[in-house]
Each structure stands twice: as structure tokens, then as C-alpha cells.
Design a protein around this motif. Structure first.
Motif, PDB file in Angstrom:
ATOM      1  N   LEU A   5      -9.619  11.990  27.803  1.00 17.85           N
ATOM      2  CA  LEU A   5     -10.193  10.952  28.655  1.00 17.85           C
ATOM      3  C   LEU A   5     -11.413  11.473  29.392  1.00 17.85           C
ATOM      4  O   LEU A   5     -12.441  10.785  29.479  1.00 17.85           O
ATOM      5  CB  LEU A   5      -9.130  10.469  29.651  1.00 17.85           C
ATOM      6  N   LEU A 106      -3.388   8.255  24.183  1.00 21.76           N
ATOM      7  CA  LEU A 106      -3.569   7.621  25.494  1.00 21.76           C
ATOM      8  C   LEU A 106      -4.940   7.933  26.076  1.00 21.76           C
ATOM      9  O   LEU A 106      -5.543   7.084  26.751  1.00 21.76           O
ATOM     10  CB  LEU A 106      -2.465   8.089  26.453  1.00 21.76           C
ATOM     11  N   PHE A 110      -7.337   4.939  27.248  1.00 20.55           N
ATOM     12  CA  PHE A 110      -7.778   4.803  28.637  1.00 20.55           C
ATOM     13  C   PHE A 110      -9.288   4.914  28.769  1.00 20.55           C
ATOM     14  O   PHE A 110      -9.877   4.321  29.678  1.00 20.55           O
ATOM     15  CB  PHE A 110      -7.096   5.856  29.511  1.00 20.55           C
ATOM     16  N   SER A 111      -9.920   5.670  27.900  1.00 17.65           N
ATOM     17  CA  SER A 111     -11.382   5.747  27.957  1.00 17.65           C
ATOM     18  C   SER A 111     -12.005   4.400  27.598  1.00 17.65           C
ATOM     19  O   SER A 111     -13.012   4.000  28.187  1.00 17.65           O
ATOM     20  CB  SER A 111     -11.881   6.830  27.005  1.00 17.65           C
ATOM     21  N   ILE A 153      -5.296  -4.023  26.950  1.00 16.05           N
ATOM     22  CA  ILE A 153      -4.412  -2.953  26.489  1.00 16.05           C
ATOM     23  C   ILE A 153      -3.873  -3.273  25.101  1.00 16.05           C
ATOM     24  O   ILE A 153      -3.820  -2.413  24.215  1.00 16.05           O
ATOM     25  CB  ILE A 153      -3.249  -2.752  27.492  1.00 16.05           C
TER      26      ILE A 153
END
Length: 293
Positions: A5, A106, A110-111, A153
Motif C-alpha cells: 500500500l 489487500l 486499499f491503494s 470494495i
């Protein structure tokens, strides 16, 4: 912070692509608001000015358009997350680090969601114009933005899943958009087929119930929020809400569907990139057999 991330945020935010995307996003939303305002002002010959009772229609158009923009932006940012690493021959190096496969997945997700958050924050000044006319409270905006985030998401997870299972970024991008189109339009098409071949021959009305498959459609969640706020249903003619006790029940079910499916897709993606698992090891075995032949 997740190393993937951190790396993705630095590389994405320091390029020209992110500010250009934010500028274009805000520009498109602003032009939409200006066009709707101009249509509301000049479409009435017998009055001067704007009819405030049509502000909710403008709000409907704005929220739906923003949802469509996010749905088609998010897969583009995630469809090449794993396949791009594979094409650059850096995926093996990434897997050899101390990070687990789920941490890599993840970090990629998330990035991409960080860009979505920036887009939502950048659109707040545009959406705040509706506060002038009333009927829209900050709580409603928070609820809509929360719905946007959970929907992002889901579609981000779809993009990462396709990116993990397909070697080429172009293939994963096409597959991601096909899945997005199915959730948006395919579910409505199935409801129409059910209405034509099942309900109408038996003299039944599909609008008396809420079709189960539409719970997977993002418009069911957004329509539930707008129905609670304005009392007007954007899905009128397809569904009926009389049997639903809570007006926000389609929203809750849609959010639960998004989170459960996202968790499953992310877990499968982590298994796919992990060569120590059966799902990830199958690809290695197939490559080895092809080379031996």
C-alpha cells in the motif's frame, strides 16, 4: 503501513495520472450539475427562474451518475494490479518477500480505494450545492458516500480477482467490466425474462415483490437510500416495496452481499497468487508439464 500500500500510494500519487483523473472527475460532475441546472431554468416558458420541486430529480441524476462513474473507474484501477506485476516479472519477487499473499492482495485493494476516497472527497463541494435548496442533509450525504465506498470494495475485489486469474491485463480488464455490466444490467434483464416467461403467463405481478437477484444490483441499495430520502423509487416498475418492512432493507442486504462476495474474491485471489496452495500450485504444474513436452 502495508508495504504494498505504501509503495502503491507513492507511485500513484506522484504521477500525472492521479491529478488528471481527479480533475476530470470533478469536471464531469460539475458539467452535469450545470447542464441539469440550465435545463431546469430554461425548460419552463411560463416562469422565470428554477422550480425547486425538481431539485430532487437533479439529485437523483447526480447520485446515479456518480455511482456509474465509480463503478467504471474502480475496475480500471484494479484489473492490472496482479497481472501487471506478472507482465513485469515482479510478481515472483513480491511473493518471495515476508508479506503474506493476503497482505499483498489487500495492499493492492486499499491503494485503489484510496483513489476512490480522494474522488469522493473532491466531489463534496459539487454535491454541497444541493444544500442550498434543502431536502438533503449531511447525514444523507454520509450514508450515500458510505454506500459508494462499500460498492467500490466489491468492484475493486472483482478487478483484483480477475487480475489474479488472468495473465494479461487486457483480458482481466474486459472480464471485470463484463462482471460489472452483469451486476448493473444483467440482473435487470433476468428480472424482465422472469416477468415475461413466468409472471405474465400466470397472471401474477412482479412489482408486488422484490426480486431476490436485484439485491446484488448496486441500484437496489442506492434506490433504497433515495426512496427513504425523497419517497420516489428509481426502480419503480421492476420491484415492489410493500412486502419490505424496512425501507432500507434492500440497502442492508446489498451491503452484506458486497462485503461477503468481496471477502470470498479476495481470499480466492490470495490463494491464486500463492504457489504453496493447491489453487496456485496448479498453474506451476501446468507450466512445468508444457515445458517438458
Amino acid at each position: 503501513m502495508n508495504p504494498v500500500l505504501k509503495k502503491e500510494l507513492k507511485t500513484r500519487m506522484r504521477t500525472w495520472r492521479t491529478p488528471v483523473m481527479i480533475s476530470l472527475y470533478v469536471l464531469v460532475l460539475s458539467l452535469l450539475v450545470l447542464l441539469v441546472f440550465a435545463d431546469m431554468i430554461f425548460s419552463y416558458n411560463g416562469s422565470r427562474g428554477m422550480r425547486l420541486d425538481n431539485v430532487k430529480e437533479m439529485f437523483f441524476v447526480f447520485t446515479i451518475f456518480q455511482l456509474l462513474l465509480l463503478i467504471f473507474i474502480v475496475p480500471a484501477t484494479t484489473a492490472g494490479s496482479i497481472s501487471g506485476e506478472r507482465e513485469r516479472s515482479t510478481l515472483e519477487l513480491l511473493i518471495c518477500t515476508r508479506m503474506s499473499s493476503i497482505s499483498i492482495i489487500l495492499g493492492k485493494l486499499f491503494s485503489s480505494l484510496a483513489e476512490v476516497i480522494i474522488l469522493l472527497i473532491a466531489s463534496i463541494p459539487v454535491m454541497s450545492t444541493f444544500f442550498i435548496f434543502g431536502g438533503v442533509s449531511p447525514g444523507n450525504i454520509i450514508l450515500i458516500f458510505g454506500f459508494y465506498f462499500v460498492t467500490a470494495i466489491l468492484f475493486g475485489s472483482i478487478g483484483i480477482f480477475m487480475s489474479a486469474f488472468f495473465k494479461k491485463t487486457s483480458t482481466s480488464t474486459v472480464a471485470s467490466y463484463m462482471m460489472a455490466l452483469f451486476l448493473l444490467g444483467g440482473t435487470f434483464f433476468i428480472v424482465l425474462l422472469t416477468r415475461v416467461f413466468y409472471y405474465l403467463p400466470k397472471g401474477l405481478s412482479i412489482t408486488q415483490t422484490f426480486p431476490v437477484i436485484l439485491y446484488a444490483n448496486p441500484f437496489s441499495g442506492l434506490g433504497s437510500i433515495l426512496f427513504k430520502m425523497m419517497g420516489t423509487d428509481i426502480l419503480g416498475g421492476f420491484i415492489g416495496r410493500g412486502v419490505v418492512g424496512n425501507q432500507l432493507m434492500p440497502l442492508y442486504i446489498n451491503l452484506a452481499f458486497d462485503l461477503v462476495v468481496s471477502a470470498i474474491l479476495l481470499y480466492l485471489s490470495s490463494l491464486k497468487i500463492n504457489p504453496m496452495t493447491k489453487l496456485g500450485g496448479k498453474i506451476k504444474k501446468k507450466r512445468a508439464t508444457k515445458k517438458s513436452k
